[in-house]
Design a protein around this motif. Sequence first.
Motif, PDB file in Angstrom:
ATOM      1  N   LEU A   1       0.798  -1.305  -0.069  1.00 37.43           N
ATOM      2  CA  LEU A   1       0.126   0.073  -0.053  1.00 37.43           C
ATOM      3  C   LEU A   1       1.010   1.342  -0.001  1.00 37.43           C
ATOM      4  N   ALA A   2       1.910   1.205   0.905  1.00 34.61           N
ATOM      5  CA  ALA A   2       2.715   2.287   0.976  1.00 34.61           C
ATOM      6  C   ALA A   2       3.492   2.492  -0.343  1.00 34.61           C
ATOM      7  N   VAL A   3       3.904   1.515  -1.109  1.00 34.28           N
ATOM      8  CA  VAL A   3       4.623   1.621  -2.380  1.00 34.28           C
ATOM      9  C   VAL A   3       3.665   2.167  -3.361  1.00 34.28           C
ATOM     10  N   GLU A   4       2.428   1.773  -3.451  1.00 36.60           N
ATOM     11  CA  GLU A   4       1.530   2.144  -4.526  1.00 36.60           C
ATOM     12  C   GLU A   4       1.153   3.629  -4.409  1.00 36.60           C
ATOM     13  N   ARG A   5       1.380   4.166  -3.088  1.00 33.17           N
ATOM     14  CA  ARG A   5       1.034   5.556  -2.829  1.00 33.17           C
ATOM     15  C   ARG A   5       2.033   6.443  -3.289  1.00 33.17           C
ATOM     16  N   VAL A   6       3.279   5.795  -3.109  1.00 33.84           N
ATOM     17  CA  VAL A   6       4.738   6.547  -3.434  1.00 33.84           C
ATOM     18  C   VAL A   6       4.934   6.395  -5.128  1.00 33.84           C
ATOM     19  N   LEU A   7       4.788   5.201  -5.454  1.00 32.34           N
ATOM     20  CA  LEU A   7       5.137   4.792  -7.191  1.00 32.34           C
ATOM     21  C   LEU A   7       3.964   4.033  -7.393  1.00 32.34           C
TER      22      LEU A   7
ATOM     23  N   ASN B   1       4.558   4.185  11.292  1.00 34.10           N
ATOM     24  CA  ASN B   1       3.224   4.525  10.896  1.00 34.10           C
ATOM     25  C   ASN B   1       3.316   4.688   9.143  1.00 34.10           C
ATOM     26  N   LEU B   2       2.444   4.813   8.565  1.00 35.19           N
ATOM     27  CA  LEU B   2       2.321   4.641   7.064  1.00 35.19           C
ATOM     28  C   LEU B   2       3.179   5.664   6.560  1.00 35.19           C
ATOM     29  N   ASP B   3       2.894   6.871   7.150  1.00 36.83           N
ATOM     30  CA  ASP B   3       3.526   8.024   6.477  1.00 36.83           C
ATOM     31  C   ASP B   3       5.090   8.145   6.670  1.00 36.83           C
ATOM     32  N   ALA B   4       5.586   7.569   7.804  1.00 34.09           N
ATOM     33  CA  ALA B   4       6.988   7.120   7.935  1.00 34.09           C
ATOM     34  C   ALA B   4       7.510   6.117   7.019  1.00 34.09           C
ATOM     35  N   ILE B   5       6.807   5.216   6.696  1.00 33.06           N
ATOM     36  CA  ILE B   5       7.344   4.201   5.801  1.00 33.06           C
ATOM     37  C   ILE B   5       7.213   4.611   4.435  1.00 33.06           C
ATOM     38  N   GLU B   6       6.226   5.613   4.057  1.00 30.55           N
ATOM     39  CA  GLU B   6       6.249   6.430   2.798  1.00 30.55           C
ATOM     40  C   GLU B   6       7.337   7.221   2.509  1.00 30.55           C
ATOM     41  N   GLU B   7       7.786   7.989   3.601  1.00 30.26           N
ATOM     42  CA  GLU B   7       8.899   8.999   3.670  1.00 30.26           C
ATOM     43  C   GLU B   7      10.192   7.980   3.355  1.00 30.26           C
ATOM     44  N   ALA B   8      10.286   7.025   4.126  1.00 31.02           N
ATOM     45  CA  ALA B   8      11.535   5.946   3.972  1.00 31.02           C
ATOM     46  C   ALA B   8      11.544   5.465   2.405  1.00 31.02           C
ATOM     47  N   ILE B   9      10.582   5.028   2.015  1.00 28.58           N
ATOM     48  CA  ILE B   9      10.485   4.380   0.641  1.00 28.58           C
ATOM     49  C   ILE B   9      10.931   5.462  -0.219  1.00 28.58           C
ATOM     50  N   SER B  10      10.455   6.845  -0.382  1.00 25.18           N
ATOM     51  CA  SER B  10      10.575   7.901  -1.192  1.00 25.18           C
ATOM     52  C   SER B  10      12.122   8.306  -1.356  1.00 25.18           C
ATOM     53  N   ARG B  11      12.577   8.324   0.314  1.00 27.54           N
ATOM     54  CA  ARG B  11      14.188   8.588   0.199  1.00 27.54           C
ATOM     55  C   ARG B  11      14.994   7.658  -0.328  1.00 27.54           C
ATOM     56  N   ALA B  12      14.679   6.212  -0.151  1.00 33.45           N
ATOM     57  CA  ALA B  12      15.398   5.180  -0.811  1.00 33.45           C
ATOM     58  C   ALA B  12      15.329   5.166  -2.347  1.00 33.45           C
ATOM     59  N   LEU B  13      14.173   5.390  -3.003  1.00 33.95           N
ATOM     60  CA  LEU B  13      14.223   5.681  -4.400  1.00 33.95           C
ATOM     61  C   LEU B  13      14.899   7.034  -4.796  1.00 33.95           C
ATOM     62  N   GLN B  14      15.046   7.781  -4.185  1.00 37.30           N
ATOM     63  CA  GLN B  14      15.922   8.999  -4.390  1.00 37.30           C
ATOM     64  C   GLN B  14      17.374   8.779  -4.152  1.00 37.30           C
ATOM     65  N   GLY B  15      17.851   7.541  -3.609  1.00 37.51           N
ATOM     66  CA  GLY B  15      19.246   7.159  -3.559  1.00 37.51           C
ATOM     67  C   GLY B  15      19.863   7.981  -2.297  1.00 37.51           C
ATOM     68  N   ARG B  16      18.923   8.356  -1.531  1.00 37.25           N
ATOM     69  CA  ARG B  16      19.357   8.954  -0.142  1.00 37.25           C
ATOM     70  C   ARG B  16      19.375   8.199   0.947  1.00 37.25           C
ATOM     71  N   ARG B  17      20.786   8.026   1.303  1.00 35.17           N
ATOM     72  CA  ARG B  17      21.318   6.935   2.427  1.00 35.17           C
ATOM     73  C   ARG B  17      20.954   7.801   3.908  1.00 35.17           C
ATOM     74  N   GLN B  18      20.422   6.959   4.801  1.00 36.12           N
ATOM     75  CA  GLN B  18      20.360   7.626   6.226  1.00 36.12           C
ATOM     76  C   GLN B  18      21.714   7.843   6.413  1.00 36.12           C
ATOM     77  N   ALA B  19      21.704   9.189   7.218  1.00 30.63           N
ATOM     78  CA  ALA B  19      23.166   9.334   7.876  1.00 30.63           C
ATOM     79  C   ALA B  19      23.862   8.138   8.700  1.00 30.63           C
ATOM     80  N   ALA B  20      25.050   8.222   8.316  1.00 27.73           N
ATOM     81  CA  ALA B  20      25.829   7.211   9.166  1.00 27.73           C
ATOM     82  C   ALA B  20      26.798   8.028   9.965  1.00 27.73           C
TER      83      ALA B  20
END
Length: 208
Positions: free
Chosen positions: A20-26, A109-128
Amino acid sequence: MSETVLIADDHPLYRQALALAVERVLPEAKVVEAGTLGAAARAAGEAEGLRLILLDLNMPGAVGYSGIALLHAEKPDVPILVVSSAEASAVAEEVRAFGAIGFLRKDSNLDAIEEAISRALQGRRQAAPPAMRQEEAIRETVAGLTPTQLKVLLAVLDGQLNKQVAHSLGMSEATVKAHMTAIMRKLDVRTRTQAALVARSLGLDLRH
């Protein structure tokens, strides 16, 4: 070419939530689901236009961080977003070291999942953390093993002898030995036991 997102998780209801989250982002993406690591590896190899892999750490066939390492070896250019019930502080750094682009708790929550998916699709790594220590460098080396080398290493960790590894992977004992030689060279160790200890220190064998 159509875009594909692979969801690898052994819980059907959670796969639905991620879908569901993927469908909303992509919205135009095709979602492929897998309930075991073996099925996920096959799906990753066969998928056309694979944009993202959503991977549960603790699914059938996975040992420690081996799922990340194996799928990263299969598709090194495809971002992997790990979803897990584990504490983020305990594993977030490790999953990045093995090739994942980020980590997401399953209770997000769903919003956080969508945000994480969006960041990943943009190639944005979480800060290490800025420092790269020796253990992290070794993890990167393990992440750089080929899919076959990882399968051989995991079989060794399972206590299998060369003959057994050869039988289970459909190759000759000489080929198994050649792979082990390459693995030990990459890990800078001299024996199978040392290679197993290195892998265990990286969380590749968490069974008791």
